[in-house]
Design a protein around this motif. Sequence first.
Motif, PDB file in Angstrom:
ATOM      1  N   GLU A 209       5.430  -0.505 -10.217  1.00  0.00           N
ATOM      2  CA  GLU A 209       4.893  -1.576  -9.339  1.00  0.00           C
ATOM      3  C   GLU A 209       3.981  -0.802  -8.106  1.00  0.00           C
ATOM      4  O   GLU A 209       3.031  -1.112  -7.956  1.00  0.00           O
ATOM      5  CB  GLU A 209       6.011  -2.447  -8.683  1.00  0.00           C
ATOM      6  N   SER A 213      -0.051  -0.895  -7.569  1.00  0.00           N
ATOM      7  CA  SER A 213      -0.491  -1.299  -6.113  1.00  0.00           C
ATOM      8  C   SER A 213      -1.345  -0.287  -5.474  1.00  0.00           C
ATOM      9  O   SER A 213      -2.266  -0.477  -4.854  1.00  0.00           O
ATOM     10  CB  SER A 213       0.842  -1.662  -5.101  1.00  0.00           C
ATOM     11  N   GLN A 216      -4.738  -0.523  -7.087  1.00  0.00           N
ATOM     12  CA  GLN A 216      -5.464  -1.708  -6.572  1.00  0.00           C
ATOM     13  C   GLN A 216      -5.839  -1.552  -4.913  1.00  0.00           C
ATOM     14  O   GLN A 216      -6.840  -1.976  -4.660  1.00  0.00           O
ATOM     15  CB  GLN A 216      -4.719  -2.975  -6.745  1.00  0.00           C
ATOM     16  N   HIS A 250      -0.376  -8.780 -11.665  1.00  0.00           N
ATOM     17  CA  HIS A 250      -1.414  -7.953 -11.141  1.00  0.00           C
ATOM     18  C   HIS A 250      -2.711  -8.124 -11.784  1.00  0.00           C
ATOM     19  O   HIS A 250      -3.619  -7.413 -11.184  1.00  0.00           O
ATOM     20  CB  HIS A 250      -0.979  -6.351 -10.825  1.00  0.00           C
TER      21      HIS A 250
END
Length: 296
Positions: A209, A213, A216, A250
Amino acid sequence: MKKFLLYICLILLGVVIADKLFSLAVDAITHKHYVAPLAHTEGACEDIAIIGSSRASHHYDPQIIADSLGMTAYNYGIEGLNIYADHVLLSMLLDKAAKKPQMVILDLSESDICDVPGWNTEHISMLFPYAGEPAVDSVLADVLDPREYAMVRVSALYRHNSRLIDYLKDHTPKGNNGMTALEGVWSGLPREEMQQSYQVSPSKLAYLEKFVSLCQDNGIRLVLATSPNYKRLPPKQQWVEETRRIAKAHSVEYLYHEQDEDFLHHPEWFNEPYHLNATGAAIYTKRIIPSLPSPE
């Protein structure tokens, strides 16, 4: 008693000095380049970064990707490590590169997501020489026993742990594009591993995760991928389902080729059941090209 205490102090001082001199000697010999992929992050300028463990290192040909997309690419695969090291490498790349990559391809396997004995933190000592780097410290402090982490930070002897020979081998660049191609040719039927062997690790899942992140947040196009195995596996694996869930949440592409039937009928494309050889890697790399994002 005073003489005894003096001797103890002198011994401790000698140990501290020896430790420091050892650290300076190792740094001078290796130029602080302990692991080739991590060393390459300094001043890196490639458009595409391929990240993962040995399966990334052996399965993705950056030259084929670069030629197909008209972009530059580098393979940062590190033998024996997992998602913890992947997060470190991405963080160091963002900190040290001359320009951040436009795209990251992250190869994932069971040991990246599950609690697999021997493949959790057992090989993370490869990162110890980089203690002091914020990207490394944040992961080591999180996954190591606090006493071991303290030893890593305090003692050069502990950090390097007789790995000087490995440094001389590992810090040497792997080639122009980082890939390590395998040349062996396997024969025989696929292995049968139809039972779910390991449970998903909440810690590793959390690092996946974080990895997503981090990409992104930095405007990097991320592609998750699982490359071919020469094994028959359960049709529904928990770690794969969890990876798909995260990818969907996501809006990230997940290219799952672990059970690609075409590869399961071609043992000659494998070096051994877990790794493709150079021929198989070229075929696999070309196969995923149409699924990669086009250059902007």
